[in-house]
Scaffold this motif. Structure first.
Motif, PDB file in Angstrom:
ATOM      1  N   UNK A   5    -104.942  19.218 -51.320  1.00 36.93           N
ATOM      2  CA  UNK A   5    -105.558  20.471 -51.768  1.00 36.93           C
ATOM      3  C   UNK A   5    -107.050  20.344 -52.073  1.00 36.93           C
ATOM      4  N   UNK A   6    -107.493  19.128 -52.429  1.00 37.48           N
ATOM      5  CA  UNK A   6    -108.905  18.906 -52.733  1.00 37.48           C
ATOM      6  C   UNK A   6    -109.509  17.989 -51.680  1.00 37.48           C
ATOM      7  N   UNK A   7    -110.739  17.509 -51.944  1.00 37.66           N
ATOM      8  CA  UNK A   7    -111.382  16.567 -51.045  1.00 37.66           C
ATOM      9  C   UNK A   7    -111.231  15.147 -51.548  1.00 37.66           C
ATOM     10  N   UNK A   8    -111.554  14.161 -50.675  1.00 36.18           N
ATOM     11  CA  UNK A   8    -111.502  12.760 -51.075  1.00 36.18           C
ATOM     12  C   UNK A   8    -110.104  12.323 -51.427  1.00 36.18           C
ATOM     13  N   UNK A   9    -109.989  11.574 -52.551  1.00 34.21           N
ATOM     14  CA  UNK A   9    -108.676  11.069 -52.966  1.00 34.21           C
ATOM     15  C   UNK A   9    -107.735  12.199 -53.358  1.00 34.21           C
ATOM     16  N   UNK A  10    -108.284  13.370 -53.659  1.00 33.31           N
ATOM     17  CA  UNK A  10    -107.451  14.521 -54.009  1.00 33.31           C
ATOM     18  C   UNK A  10    -106.932  15.273 -52.809  1.00 33.31           C
ATOM     19  N   UNK A  11    -107.274  14.796 -51.602  1.00 34.51           N
ATOM     20  CA  UNK A  11    -106.811  15.454 -50.386  1.00 34.51           C
ATOM     21  C   UNK A  11    -105.878  14.558 -49.614  1.00 34.51           C
ATOM     22  N   UNK A  12    -105.865  14.748 -48.276  1.00 34.63           N
ATOM     23  CA  UNK A  12    -105.074  13.873 -47.432  1.00 34.63           C
ATOM     24  C   UNK A  12    -103.636  14.274 -47.250  1.00 34.63           C
ATOM     25  N   UNK A  13    -103.263  15.489 -47.671  1.00 30.66           N
ATOM     26  CA  UNK A  13    -101.899  15.978 -47.461  1.00 30.66           C
ATOM     27  C   UNK A  13    -101.945  17.343 -46.784  1.00 30.66           C
ATOM     28  N   UNK A  14    -100.834  17.711 -46.154  1.00 32.34           N
ATOM     29  CA  UNK A  14    -100.719  19.051 -45.579  1.00 32.34           C
ATOM     30  C   UNK A  14    -100.244  19.981 -46.687  1.00 32.34           C
ATOM     31  N   UNK A  15    -101.123  20.880 -47.113  1.00 36.10           N
ATOM     32  CA  UNK A  15    -100.794  21.804 -48.199  1.00 36.10           C
ATOM     33  C   UNK A  15     -99.767  22.822 -47.719  1.00 36.10           C
ATOM     34  N   UNK A  16    -100.021  23.404 -46.550  1.00 39.34           N
ATOM     35  CA  UNK A  16     -99.092  24.353 -45.954  1.00 39.34           C
ATOM     36  C   UNK A  16     -99.464  24.550 -44.495  1.00 39.34           C
ATOM     37  N   UNK A  17     -98.537  25.062 -43.713  1.00 32.71           N
ATOM     38  CA  UNK A  17     -98.822  25.363 -42.319  1.00 32.71           C
ATOM     39  C   UNK A  17     -97.936  26.490 -41.847  1.00 32.71           C
ATOM     40  N   UNK A  18     -98.482  27.228 -40.854  1.00 28.22           N
ATOM     41  CA  UNK A  18     -97.764  28.387 -40.340  1.00 28.22           C
ATOM     42  C   UNK A  18     -98.744  29.402 -39.799  1.00 28.22           C
ATOM     43  N   UNK A  19     -98.271  30.614 -39.542  1.00 25.35           N
ATOM     44  CA  UNK A  19     -99.170  31.665 -39.065  1.00 25.35           C
ATOM     45  C   UNK A  19    -100.077  32.081 -40.226  1.00 25.35           C
ATOM     46  N   UNK A  20    -101.292  32.583 -39.948  1.00 24.28           N
ATOM     47  CA  UNK A  20    -102.247  32.912 -41.019  1.00 24.28           C
ATOM     48  C   UNK A  20    -101.678  33.814 -42.100  1.00 24.28           C
ATOM     49  N   UNK A  21    -100.894  34.821 -41.710  1.00 27.28           N
ATOM     50  CA  UNK A  21    -100.357  35.748 -42.712  1.00 27.28           C
ATOM     51  C   UNK A  21     -99.368  35.062 -43.648  1.00 27.28           C
ATOM     52  N   UNK A  22     -98.759  33.966 -43.199  1.00 24.04           N
ATOM     53  CA  UNK A  22     -97.831  33.220 -44.064  1.00 24.04           C
ATOM     54  C   UNK A  22     -98.598  32.474 -45.153  1.00 24.04           C
ATOM     55  N   UNK A  23     -99.742  31.911 -44.802  1.00 20.05           N
ATOM     56  CA  UNK A  23    -100.545  31.179 -45.787  1.00 20.05           C
ATOM     57  C   UNK A  23    -100.958  32.078 -46.940  1.00 20.05           C
ATOM     58  N   UNK A  24    -101.105  33.371 -46.655  1.00 22.95           N
ATOM     59  CA  UNK A  24    -101.508  34.332 -47.683  1.00 22.95           C
ATOM     60  C   UNK A  24    -100.380  34.561 -48.693  1.00 22.95           C
ATOM     61  N   UNK A  25     -99.140  34.446 -48.246  1.00 21.29           N
ATOM     62  CA  UNK A  25     -98.006  34.797 -49.111  1.00 21.29           C
ATOM     63  C   UNK A  25     -97.641  33.706 -50.101  1.00 21.29           C
ATOM     64  N   UNK A  26     -98.104  32.474 -49.882  1.00 20.87           N
ATOM     65  CA  UNK A  26     -97.777  31.378 -50.796  1.00 20.87           C
ATOM     66  C   UNK A  26     -99.024  30.968 -51.557  1.00 20.87           C
ATOM     67  N   UNK A  27     -98.848  30.636 -52.800  1.00 19.12           N
ATOM     68  CA  UNK A  27     -99.982  30.315 -53.669  1.00 19.12           C
ATOM     69  C   UNK A  27    -100.284  28.815 -53.607  1.00 19.12           C
ATOM     70  N   UNK A  28    -100.664  28.370 -52.402  1.00 22.44           N
ATOM     71  CA  UNK A  28    -100.992  26.959 -52.210  1.00 22.44           C
ATOM     72  C   UNK A  28    -102.241  26.843 -51.339  1.00 22.44           C
ATOM     73  N   UNK A  29    -103.214  26.038 -51.785  1.00 17.23           N
ATOM     74  CA  UNK A  29    -104.414  25.818 -50.991  1.00 17.23           C
ATOM     75  C   UNK A  29    -105.419  26.935 -51.153  1.00 17.23           C
ATOM     76  N   UNK A  30    -106.660  26.588 -50.857  1.00 19.99           N
ATOM     77  CA  UNK A  30    -107.760  27.544 -51.013  1.00 19.99           C
ATOM     78  C   UNK A  30    -107.906  28.472 -49.815  1.00 19.99           C
ATOM     79  N   UNK A  31    -107.498  28.019 -48.625  1.00 24.12           N
ATOM     80  CA  UNK A  31    -107.689  28.832 -47.425  1.00 24.12           C
ATOM     81  C   UNK A  31    -106.930  30.148 -47.523  1.00 24.12           C
ATOM     82  N   UNK A  32    -105.672  30.075 -47.993  1.00 24.70           N
ATOM     83  CA  UNK A  32    -104.879  31.291 -48.133  1.00 24.70           C
ATOM     84  C   UNK A  32    -105.512  32.290 -49.077  1.00 24.70           C
ATOM     85  N   UNK A  33    -106.158  31.792 -50.149  1.00 20.12           N
ATOM     86  CA  UNK A  33    -106.796  32.691 -51.115  1.00 20.12           C
ATOM     87  C   UNK A  33    -107.959  33.444 -50.482  1.00 20.12           C
ATOM     88  N   UNK A  34    -108.711  32.771 -49.608  1.00 26.66           N
ATOM     89  CA  UNK A  34    -109.835  33.445 -48.963  1.00 26.66           C
ATOM     90  C   UNK A  34    -109.403  34.325 -47.800  1.00 26.66           C
TER      91      UNK A  34
END
Length: 869
Positions: free
Chosen positions: A829-858
């Motif tokens: 979810x973050x950069x550097x040591x705080x990153x390195x994992x897949x927060x979520x994946x799917x179609x763009x509208x799916x990322x919006x429905x789950x409260x994970x990661x910054x991309x979905x929020x934007x």
């Protein structure tokens, strides 16, 4: 056009009059001071020409002209840009998109100067530990050191030396006389022992002043088989006085030992050096590891498989971690000095964010705290500025050569903000490159801070959020290349929104949008990679959808490039190269069995791999779009087949400016001649013989439809497309250039004058001309340097490639691009040591429905508007 209208006083604005650099069409424009000003417009419209080649270059030239000719010969001379006048110009600093060099000794810590501060900190309050027994080494009295010496050299005859000079140039005769008069008669000079009985003997000793010397005063010789504690202590004290806290002990049976009154381990006798900042520098022989000389790596031979065909040879070089320092670059003594149980190398391995936590929680004794409180405040300030420009994931030990241009630019930005200069003109070239929208918000705040402390900030930018928060906008255009170079609109963001002539205003107001054509493509097949752990990747498994356009998103430093460029690409290259070798061997009746790539599923769906980046298509002026795309070969064939060419015996090479038979003899096909000037910039003049056309007169006599070969190279892609209407092969490639928005490019334009975005789109044209399918295309931030209108064109081209049956993986930050992807993989979810994992994946509208990661929020605001409409 001549300057028109009334301007405010130059004390309130910078006025550029009659700028004609590159494609600028004699423009006049006013830039308000103490403001955040954005220069925008389509790719190739003249933004950088105005900001960097006119505004910054003239500011730099005026400063250089204020220096003496002696100083200018070392600093170089800047040529005057093509501009009539610039009034109200401030001292200028450019923060450009360029790397910080390829020196392997340069790191994030050294270029930000944070590591320099750490070196001072460790020299002042670091606690030395013994590198052998790891015990704390502290200052001891001469009494305790005398006892240690008697224990170590028990029963031996020792000589106590006081080091006076170590490897320094000088004569030193007068100093030796003074020591002799003080009662010291024995000396070791450059390894030779002298015993003087008269001062005249000292005077006769001639030391070469220009040679380096090492001189020890022999204080005493003592037989330790008898009890001589008092004499040893007295002699050691004398040696410490002369040697400034250092003495040497030698005997017949043991190696010479060096002792310091401050840093001697009484447990094992290990002597530590007197620490100063250079002891912690891996760029100094005093601090560097002796085995790797401060690089942290050593070269060695190893047996193994090579990449591609060369994988079958038996030897290759490999960049290996130094086993002496474990890649930490420093010698054992420097690594043994600690603060809160951390060495300087430990802190260099921390991310910027973790380093801030360390200093926030640092507790020192009252005396040490008072000594370094100013230094710690400076460190925290530098760290904070780096965090505020979105670089909290970087480590100080990261080599500078691994930084992207955007990261290097933001480091320079943080440095400039830290200097707190006022009254300066800062010119920045697309600082948002490589930033997620979350980090971009931080960057904009820093630009506003730079403005608020009393500076003028001019930013070449396409990011709509940055444009919307500017005080003043200058839009260049209306097109690119020869169709650009004019000021289309100026004003505040609100004024630009309401200006119907403004392309940028259309995207700001919502009148124009980047749209997706067609429904989402289905994701039926996947390429799965398991156990990915390079850099900050957390031993992850990732499934990439095939047959679709897939975006890789996430905050800066979250592991996107590591995932795709350092893991996916090498794995697939090995897989595809192996297949190629098997097929090649089969054609000659041989059989090769390859070990299958581990932890890879679905690679059989991919037939080829293409990585398209923004690197130049050529590095010399002789390379151009026509040669790169093969258009020029077809054109030369056409000219070689003309009746007049056949009658004269002209072959294909006659129409190349790279061969002697057809090119101009005077300029060797360059079209220009360069004259070197002492103390002045080089003078580049058009060749008088060929008048810049590159060819000799005989070659230019061959005409097709009334045009010779040089006139064809001077055509734009659009003009050439009409000219070669009846030649389908040539016209097809020219039409593709027009489709990707490069209709303004001249066929013969030098490759080294193309922007990164232009180079990337030319590479895409090359791929569009092929008919392959099941190809995986990898793109790393393809929207870099592109206006929203250019992005729209680019996406149509990319979709064309996917529609042919290919797959595409795009590393991207632009929210407008991410929202029209078929599929997203969000890292973090973050950069550097705080990153390195897949927060979520799917179609763009799916990322919006789950409260994970910054991309979905934007992405969420866009989909909310879509649902409400």
């Amino acid at each position: 056009m001549p300057y028109q209208g009334k301007c405010v006083e130059s004390s309130q604005s910078i006025i550029i009059k009659g700028a004609r650099e590159h494609n600028l069409k004699d423009i006049t424009v006013e830039i308000p001071k103490n403001s955040l000003v954005v220069i925008t417009g389509p790719s190739g419209s003249g933004k950088s020409s105005l900001a960097l080649d006119v505004l910054y270059t003239e500011g730099k030239r005026r400063y250089m002209d204020s220096l003496s000719s002696y100083a200018r010969q070392f600093l170089g001379v800047v040529g005057k840009p093509e501009v009539d006048a610039i009034d109200g110009l401030c001292p200028a600093i450019a923060i450009e998109q360029k790397t910080v060099g390829s020196n392997p000794r340069s790191t994030v810590g050294t270029i930000t100067e944070i590591y320099d501060c750490l070196r001072v900190l460790f020299a002042q309050v670091g606690v030395p530990h013994c590198p052998k027994c790891h015990k704390v080494v502290k200052a001891e009295s001469p009494e305790s050191l005398s006892a240690l010496i008697q224990t170590q050299f028990h029963g031996q005859v020792i000589t106590i030396h006081a080091p006076f000079v170590h490897d320094r140039k000088g004569e030193y005769t007068e100093d030796l006389k003074k020591f002799f008069q003080s009662g010291y008669y024995r000396f070791r000079i450059d390894g030779v022992v002298y015993k003087f009985t008269h001062i005249d003997e000292v005077a006769k000793l001639k030391l070469q002043k220009m040679h380096k010397h090492t001189i020890d005063i022999l204080v005493d010789s003592i037989d330790l088989s008898e009890y001589e504690h008092g004499r040893v202590q007295a002699s050691v004290e004398h040696a410490f006085q002369i040697g400034k806290g250092v003495c040497k002990i030698s005997s017949a049976s043991q190696l010479e030992q060096v002792y310091s009154i401050d840093h001697v381990c009484l447990h094992c006798g290990e002597s530590m050096p007197e620490f100063e900042p250079r002891n912690f520098s891996f760029n100094s022989p005093i601090g560097a590891c002796q085995q790797c000389e401060g690089l942290g790596i050593v070269s060695g031979w190893m047996n193994g498989l090579m990449e591609a065909e060369s994988r079958w040879s038996n030897i290759r070089w490999k960049e290996e971690i130094c086993d002496a320092c474990d890649g930490k670059r420093l010698n054992p003594y420097a690594l043994a000095v600690k603060i809160n149980d951390c060495s300087i190398a430990d802190l260099a391995g921390y991310s910027i964010a973790d380093l801030r936590v360390f200093f926030d929680n640092l507790v020192l004794d009252p005396v040490a705290q008072e000594v370094v409180k100013g230094l710690i405040k400076e460190l925290k300030t530098k760290i904070e500025f780096l965090q505020n420009v979105g670089l909290s994931y970087l480590t100080l030990s990261r080599p500078a050569q691994t930084l992207s241009g955007g990261e290097a630019q933001r480091i320079r930005l943080a440095t400039q903000i830290g200097s707190m200069l006022t009254g300066v003109l800062y010119v920045l070239d697309e600082p948002s490159i490589g930033l997620h929208q979350r980090d971009n918000d931080k960057l904009i705040k820093m630009l506003e801070l730079l403005r608020d402390i009393g500076n003028t900030v001019v930013v070449v930018e396409h990011d709509l959020d940055t444009i919307a928060r500017a005080d003043f906008i200058i839009e260049m255009g209306p097109g690119a290349g020869v169709h650009g170079g004019m000021v289309v609109a100026t004003g505040t963001p609100e004024e630009i929104k309401n200006n119907e002539k403004s392309l940028t205003g259309g995207y700001l107001s919502g009148r124009l949008k980047i749209t997706k054509t067609g429904p989402l493509r289905p994701t039926a097949k996947f390429l799965t990679l398991k156990h990915l752990s390079k850099n900050n990747l957390k031993n992850i498994t990732v499934s990439f959808p095939l047959g679709v356009m897939c975006g890789i998103s996430g905050v800066s430093g979250s592991g996107k490039s590591t995932l795709v460029i350092q893991e996916l690409v090498p794995i697939l290259m090995r897989e595809l190269d192996g297949r190629s070798l098997v097929k090649r061997a089969a054609t000659v009746g041989k059989e090769i069995k390859l070990e299958k790539e581990k932890d890879v599923i679905g690679a059989e769906y991919i037939e080829s791999l293409v990585v398209i980046n923004q690197s130049p298509i050529g590095r010399t002026p002789r390379s151009n779009p026509a040669t790169y795309l093969g258009i020029f070969d077809d054109i030369r064939k056409l000219y070689a087949q003309l009746p007049e060419s056949l009658a004269r015996g002209y072959k294909l090479g006659r129409f190349s400016f790279n061969t002697s038979e057809g090119r101009c003899f005077e300029c060797a096909g360059e079209g220009t001649i360069t004259y070197s000037m002492h103390f002045l910039p080089e003078v580049v003049m058009q060749c008088k013989t060929c008048k810049g056309r590159r060819y000799n007169e005989a070659t230019l006599e061959i005409l097709f439809k009334g045009k010779h070969i040089a006139e064809v190279l001077a055509m734009t892609a659009f003009e050439a497309s009409l000219f070669f209407e009846s030649h389908k092969g040539i016209k097809k490639k020219l039409d593709l250039l027009c489709e990707v928005g490069l209709e303004y490019l001249q066929l013969g334009q030098s490759s080294n004058t193309l922007s990164g975005g232009e180079a990337q789109r030319i590479k895409l044209v090359d791929e569009l001309g092929k008919r392959g399918k099941n190809t995986l295309y990898i793109l790393d931030e393809p929207t870099t340097g592109l206006h929203s209108c250019d992005i729209d064109k680019l996406l149509k081209v990319l979709n064309t490639l996917v529609d042919k049956g290919n797959s595409m993986i795009i590393i991207e930050h632009n929210i407008d691009v991410l929202r029209v992807m078929d599929y997203l993989i969000d890292m973090g979810p973050e950069g550097g040591v705080g990153g390195g994992t897949v927060v979520c994946q799917g179609i763009p509208s799916y990322l919006v429905t789950i409260d994970q990661g910054y991309t979905g929020r934007y992405l969420k605001p866009y989909f909310e508007v879509l649902q409400n409409s």
